[in-house]
Motif scaffolding. Structure first.
Motif, PDB file in Angstrom:
ATOM      1  N   PHE G  55      59.379  -3.500 -24.099  1.00 39.69           N
ATOM      2  CA  PHE G  55      60.273  -4.086 -25.103  1.00 39.69           C
ATOM      3  C   PHE G  55      59.385  -4.534 -26.267  1.00 39.69           C
ATOM      4  O   PHE G  55      58.641  -5.498 -26.163  1.00 39.69           O
ATOM      5  N   GLU G  57      59.851  -5.721 -29.369  1.00 39.27           N
ATOM      6  CA  GLU G  57      60.152  -6.813 -30.306  1.00 39.27           C
ATOM      7  C   GLU G  57      59.229  -8.015 -30.086  1.00 39.27           C
ATOM      8  O   GLU G  57      59.115  -8.522 -28.960  1.00 39.27           O
ATOM      9  N   ARG G  82      62.284  -0.760 -29.856  1.00 39.07           N
ATOM     10  CA  ARG G  82      62.234  -1.782 -30.920  1.00 39.07           C
ATOM     11  C   ARG G  82      60.844  -1.862 -31.560  1.00 39.07           C
ATOM     12  O   ARG G  82      60.279  -2.928 -31.721  1.00 39.07           O
ATOM     13  N   ILE G 200      79.825   3.787 -19.875  1.00 38.84           N
ATOM     14  CA  ILE G 200      78.985   2.638 -20.205  1.00 38.84           C
ATOM     15  C   ILE G 200      79.181   2.340 -21.678  1.00 38.84           C
ATOM     16  O   ILE G 200      78.816   3.130 -22.547  1.00 38.84           O
ATOM     17  N   VAL G 231      79.899  -2.652 -19.301  1.00 40.15           N
ATOM     18  CA  VAL G 231      79.423  -3.029 -20.624  1.00 40.15           C
ATOM     19  C   VAL G 231      77.974  -3.482 -20.550  1.00 40.15           C
ATOM     20  O   VAL G 231      77.544  -4.050 -19.554  1.00 40.15           O
ATOM     21  N   VAL G 232      77.226  -3.194 -21.598  1.00 38.38           N
ATOM     22  CA  VAL G 232      75.897  -3.775 -21.755  1.00 38.38           C
ATOM     23  C   VAL G 232      75.872  -4.596 -23.039  1.00 38.38           C
ATOM     24  O   VAL G 232      76.853  -4.618 -23.782  1.00 38.38           O
ATOM     25  N   ASN G 233      74.784  -5.252 -23.294  1.00 36.02           N
ATOM     26  CA  ASN G 233      74.659  -6.161 -24.434  1.00 36.02           C
ATOM     27  C   ASN G 233      74.839  -5.416 -25.781  1.00 36.02           C
ATOM     28  O   ASN G 233      74.705  -4.189 -25.852  1.00 36.02           O
ATOM     29  N   VAL G 234      75.126  -6.156 -26.820  1.00 32.84           N
ATOM     30  CA  VAL G 234      75.238  -5.622 -28.175  1.00 32.84           C
ATOM     31  C   VAL G 234      73.941  -4.894 -28.560  1.00 32.84           C
ATOM     32  O   VAL G 234      72.852  -5.445 -28.374  1.00 32.84           O
ATOM     33  N   ALA G 236      72.364  -2.596 -27.135  1.00 34.06           N
ATOM     34  CA  ALA G 236      71.451  -2.354 -26.021  1.00 34.06           C
ATOM     35  C   ALA G 236      71.437  -0.879 -25.627  1.00 34.06           C
ATOM     36  O   ALA G 236      71.816  -0.493 -24.513  1.00 34.06           O
ATOM     37  N   PHE G 238      68.918   1.039 -25.007  1.00 39.76           N
ATOM     38  CA  PHE G 238      68.001   1.334 -23.906  1.00 39.76           C
ATOM     39  C   PHE G 238      68.680   1.107 -22.564  1.00 39.76           C
ATOM     40  O   PHE G 238      68.642   1.953 -21.676  1.00 39.76           O
ATOM     41  N   LYS G 239      69.316  -0.028 -22.415  1.00 42.68           N
ATOM     42  CA  LYS G 239      69.917  -0.355 -21.123  1.00 42.68           C
ATOM     43  C   LYS G 239      71.022   0.634 -20.761  1.00 42.68           C
ATOM     44  O   LYS G 239      71.123   1.081 -19.617  1.00 42.68           O
ATOM     45  N   TYR G 242      69.418   3.787 -19.635  1.00 40.91           N
ATOM     46  CA  TYR G 242      68.752   3.650 -18.347  1.00 40.91           C
ATOM     47  C   TYR G 242      69.764   3.686 -17.198  1.00 40.91           C
ATOM     48  O   TYR G 242      69.578   4.402 -16.207  1.00 40.91           O
ATOM     49  N   VAL G 243      70.845   2.940 -17.341  1.00 45.79           N
ATOM     50  CA  VAL G 243      71.850   2.920 -16.268  1.00 45.79           C
ATOM     51  C   VAL G 243      72.503   4.295 -16.132  1.00 45.79           C
ATOM     52  O   VAL G 243      72.695   4.797 -15.013  1.00 45.79           O
ATOM     53  N   LEU G 246      70.186   6.491 -14.248  1.00 40.26           N
ATOM     54  CA  LEU G 246      70.182   6.208 -12.803  1.00 40.26           C
ATOM     55  C   LEU G 246      71.383   6.846 -12.111  1.00 40.26           C
ATOM     56  O   LEU G 246      71.278   7.395 -11.015  1.00 40.26           O
ATOM     57  N   ILE G 247      72.546   6.753 -12.761  1.00 39.04           N
ATOM     58  CA  ILE G 247      73.762   7.334 -12.173  1.00 39.04           C
ATOM     59  C   ILE G 247      73.606   8.859 -12.056  1.00 39.04           C
ATOM     60  O   ILE G 247      73.867   9.447 -11.010  1.00 39.04           O
TER      61      ILE G 247
END
Lengths: 255, 255, 255, 255, 255, 255, 255, 255
Positions: G55, G57, G82, G200, G231-234, G236, G238-239, G242-243, G246-247
């Motif tokens: 990460f 930042e 970032r 997602i 949902v993932v973060n605003v 986000a 990368f996340k 990544y998820v 994985l799926i």
């Protein structure tokens, strides 16, 4: 602690008029009555002009009874807000001279001696809608306890734009105007544009959805473009009444 | 619209002292100067006691110049808030008699004729910390424009609990006290417990983290347990000064 | 997982004092009692100094009974918070030695063996108003369970500014002071300016309107200008009591 | 105001050891240095154990210089937080013995006389990620100013679950642990489950999106299920360090 | 609308296998059952893999009965969430084969024909505390309806740090892990650091004060530093179960 | 106040057709009925096209009875929203011609004279789910009171994407479409992409968790990427119906 | 800590294959590289399937350089998010094989050995509007790092309702779909109604006014009525990538 | 997808007027221009009455140039909002006929053929203060693009209560009134009480402190007690103009 009473006591101590023991007792006991879970401020009338009012929410009948008994003994005119009807009923049994305003949910025990009412200048309480009345009544009862006879102007919210101008003459000569409004809370700004005295805006929790329990009206009032508008907490009728009373008293005193 | 001026005009119309044309012109033009993007309220001094102040934020030099020129022509004492230094410099070139307060970011054009200052009763402006000064200065400049000489009590926040009592004598006899505080905004409640006049609380955007740009202080002040505390918007030094001035004037007038 | 117990076990395994099977069982079962929907932490007393307290909210009588039975069997002094009166009544029937504090809504089962109380240094619990008492009582019961006798200072909120100084001597020599306050939450800052120990501020959900269920007090306390003020969640009497107890114990241990 | 110094003064007044004038001067001037826009609290070391630290944000070089000069004259060890690099450079020119920590943005002026460091018990400062370092450094500098040598444990956030257990031995015997974390703010709860001392959680404004400038971490920490976790404001490294220092000092004093 | 069915229909229309009338009817009626206030999606099984589940909140017994009747007729396995006990009782009278889970508040009507369960790979549902069980049960019932047998790991919140590692073997080989947690919502991040599959975090409304009805846990989970954590709404057990089931099915299908 | 009626009156005054007294009475009494706690706006029909509707929330039966009586006397068609069933029952006893819609919780007293319904163009009310019906019904009753026969399209939320296209023909030729949706509030954007008329979006308080009582849907609708979507308050069926009615009337009038 | 590696080590210890010293070193050093301010998790690939991503930042060039050097030495494929353009330029000078995606602001250092791409099943990344591209690109770069070739479907937001159906065939056979949307965030619900795999949702900070930096879209997505939306973060990206990876990997592995 | 064009195509297919290939191409290509990162909706004019407008924020000059080129080729009158001055300059170089409004920050490319303006009925745009002008201008430019000549009424906020009545005649006969206001957002309610058409309220981000970037005004407008007020997003001048244009067009069409 204001320095002047201490100075006065110290002068008396230096002159030998007061023993050290009594001097320290005076310092150590500045007129507070310790009632266990309540510390009654006996000195407030001297310091702040008016005695303590009782915030009734969450207080048991037993606590209130103990408080009122002591205030009566101290010749303090009792005024209690946020008193539920069943609590009021129980208290009136003990203190038959108490008067309960069921809309405002306030209880007052007038002192025997007649009080001369301050009628000039006065205060007006203005509501935007019918459902704002309980908060307006709490403000009015507070003003009556302080010795004023506030005028009431009801249901003149901004959606009926001619209703306010028709009643504006009732605001003439007021030392302060209290404006009680829920929903968008626009009325204080409009009143503020017509009068030359301070406007005390009281948001109410009337509304639904994005009114957020009165916070929308509160924010609106805080952002008022009228320069003479100040704000108190949502549903804070007592505080609005109290501040308006202080302003009117300041104007009256010098009259 | 207040009915009395209309009644007066109508009486003159009925008596033939005023032609229908002029009557309608009076109704249609109640003292507003239409400057394009600004409608200058020429009637406010009569209605609200003081002329319009200029909210400088977002106004160009050109707009401000046009406004000030007209106000000067109408014999209105100009007072403008939220004026950035470069805008102020440009305006002072045009209006050399203007005085700029760089801390308060306010601009004032005093009228030639000497003004008799209202010195009794006065208003005090109290700050919790050093960084609250710009807001306090905006309040003080506003009061000076209204003819008062406010006292300033600085840096007496609650973390140093003896600092306020040492200065309490400076609040004696005030018609209103303005308390400017950021962070937790606790100072107005404490001042409110000591004085008998209204306290006008001004939250400031001083702080970090959960201060939320002054909203924490604002909420704290709205929830004050002191009965004599009212609140204005975050950083609203002008509004606090204006309301305090109105209260003091009410008290002074009748003196 | 702290490495030292593993190291100890591994040394015993290497020395042949422990079979591989038992070694793995120890690793796999670090003192947790599996009660189905609850995993009771039997190791916490060793790790954290005090056994687990029971958070009663949302737990059925059956679950609580199972938990308490096991804790008693493990010689753990049971302490449960947020127990409603009817749940308490049902539990007392099963565990007659349990003591219920109806204001704090806590339940405690003292162990037979007498406990030597830690009295030096102590902890004080201070409330701003009468309605803050239940949270203060939860903190006090927690401290009693930890072996302390906390002092209680009631109703000394900032609106009556002389009430706190009169009681300040009660805070002398405290290892920590808990300050419980709703509304504007200003009291912790003021107390923080007078004492040399940490102040643990507990906002309460007392108030109305913009108090936002205690969030206004919470924000105020987080923004405290006093350097020695830390904060716990709204109404979190248990946590405040627990942290204050840990601080006092740290000070006491070395005494 | 604490009654004991007054009592002491009054006794001297009664015994004639103090003139009324001097008695009143003492009352009126309880060790505050009035520097205009700053009221320096000269009495805090006696009252609260440590002198005032300087909150640098929003203070000009001129104001800071005046403050520092006076503190040095009063033999107060200066410690200032939130000092921007350019301000620091200007101050170091005036006060060459000042040491600036560019990560923590703190400035310290050690006193000449050597200070004996408190090394037992200690305090640990734990960070969840690399970007939490500036806040951790502010906490550490504060602890150094108070005479401690805090340990630093970096980058052990919960996403790498083995990193914390590897470092747990560094927390052994600490009087308090400061945990600095942004994003979800989960680390303090996890640390709290391992240690027997108070955990002071510091949310940081590290993150993006719904981290809301650190409020997400703050809320998470306030709702910690670990009983020994208290919270300070977002990015409040100084406050965390100060409270941890007080706790360690309490434990150390009695040692 | 996916173009392929239209293309298929159009080909049949062009080949004369379908009359224009029937072609248009097919286009106009893509498998929706119009039940007045409900439009039952009969095509979802084909499009999304599973038939519609019924969101019970705010639906009357009459509406639910009508819906269920039609679904049964269409050979859809009924699954309804947020069904209050009294509503469930009324429905079971009509549909005796329905099974009600009183903790999850879900109702299911298994189809006669035996279903072959998907047991490899599986899904685990993990709870932080006892009071998170109802939401976990809603997720588990959803997974059972989809043909899975989810494992349940209870009460392994972060305050007892050894509880989770003891149960980690239960998460081995899972296609997805659901983590249900209230309060600070830290558990999903910790689980996320241990497993190689997606973690579906479900915040619950368990908590008090600044938990804000689960929003604190929600924010915490959204800001998780673990890369494999996604989030669903507060108390959204159904959605978590559904997504986990889809992931497991994807993995199972290709097995 | 609109200048034209004043001009008209003034002309009559100038021509002597109106005495000064009557002129002033007209000015002073612009058609408001003062019913004590309610100021009934008798002039609104002329000014705004429709008479006042009654917001029933928080009004007593007595107040409502007084209001309705006067409105009937003034030949105003009564329409009241947010009327609880028991209040409705009491009012129907007094006014037997009143019709209560128990889903919409509205009460209407149709005037004797038959009203010609505006059927071209029409308005459609679309709901996302079954539980949005009460708000949709409030909108529909409002439109009926205004003389329209709105179409109802139910349960076409976005999760079943083919349900809306199947019903699109029902929106053909509408002057405005009202879309009522809770949860994520996405439906108005989708409808907005299909139609050429304004879409009035009404968020409802249907949902749980982070729906925040409808605020999530409200925010979603305010941020709609469809250019033709405007928004009213959460659950504000009346307002949506009223605005849609005005739009349709504007289109109808010129037809 | 997962028990199986410990069990394995303990068996070797018991069998004498491992000295106690080495056993403890293994326990004490579970593959973390201590780089001072960063603790690089060398064990994550084994535990979680993929190595740590960086990460970027708030990390300096120096810190990043140290990190990357070590990762390269450990044969970890570096992926950093970032990364600002100037930082990227400095790093590329040191690591010429690094590839910077200026839209996604990601940096990747592919390993020499050729990687076999996972192409079945795939993942699609869908954007609502042009300005959502940077977040979508971050998700795509993440998927490429994980060995996938994600499809990109751009600018199919709900206001143009025919754009999505035209592209639906591109979502056929996907293991997961990522939907990136700002403003009202409605697109994930609509996509969710068409596909049988998990969706997602990634809210973006695109928008203005009441979009609140992406919180409006976030809330909307959390309240989605489609059962398959997480949902993932605003912002986000990368996340989400990544998820989804994985799926897809879970589905691919068993294929 | 609206069923009628499909029906029309299908009838032609059935009648042999259209080959299957062409039929499917029509279905598969409903008038979208795929420009890579933008999907230009070529069908919107038919479906929604007006072509797509371009939301300029975050779009590069290259993207905008490509978009505009294609729109010009398709005979679409280009209208772009939120265009920064430097972007506008670059575009004007390419498209010299483009007109940039620097206050509104909009760009328009009028088509060669003269357009007949819709002048009856009209729309008025009203501002509360001078700083609301940019948003009002965006609304006006939008209306001009739609073929209207909106009237502008400036600076008639509620604090100068006579300014609005003086201008009310300018609102006579409007099909819709747009009211743009920041701060407390009270003006739409007041205008709503005077006019018989829909009022579209646009909050602006003008203000400071608790204005929260326009959210205070937004909430105020949503809670308006005037029945004819709808709301669009903060600063959403385009949307307000567009909806007002649709309303006016509906009224005009049937005229």
């Amino acid at each position: 602690m204001n320095s002047s009473p201490i100075q006065h006591l110290a002068e008396r101590l230096a002159r030998g008029e007061l023993s050290l023991d009594n001097f320290l007792r005076e310092l150590a006991n500045p007129k507070t009555a310790d009632l266990g879970d309540v510390q009654l401020d006996l000195d407030r009338r001297r310091r702040c002009g008016y005695p303590e009012a009782v915030f009734g929410e969450g207080k048991s009948v037993a606590t209130l009874e103990r408080l009122i008994q002591r205030m009566v003994a101290e010749q303090i005119e009792v005024f209690a807000t946020r008193i539920a009807p069943d609590i009021a009923a129980a208290l009136i049994e003990k203190f038959p001279s108490a008067r309960y305003n069921v809309v405002a949910r306030t209880l007052r025990l007038p002192l025997q001696q007649s009080k001369i009412l301050n009628q000039t200048p006065s205060v007006a309480v203005v509501t935007a809608g019918t459902t704002d009345l309980p908060v307006a009544e709490e403000a009015r009862e507070t003003l009556k306890w302080m010795g004023f006879e506030p005028r009431l102007v009801q249901d003149v919210g901004v959606a009926g734009p001619h209703r306010l101008p028709e009643k504006l003459h009732l605001l003439d000569g007021c030392a302060a105007v209290i404006v009680v409004a829920g929903m968008e809370g626009a009325l204080p700004s409009v009143v503020g544009g017509y009068v030359a005295c301070p406007v005390i805006a009281v948001p109410t929790s009337v509304g639904y959805g994005a009114s957020c329990g009165g916070l929308a009206a509160l924010l609106s009032m805080l952002n008022s473009c009228a320069a003479n508008v100040t704000v108190v907490n949502v549903d804070a009728g007592f505080k609005a009444g109290y501040v308006a009373g202080l302003i009117a008293q300041g104007a009256a005193r010098s009259a």
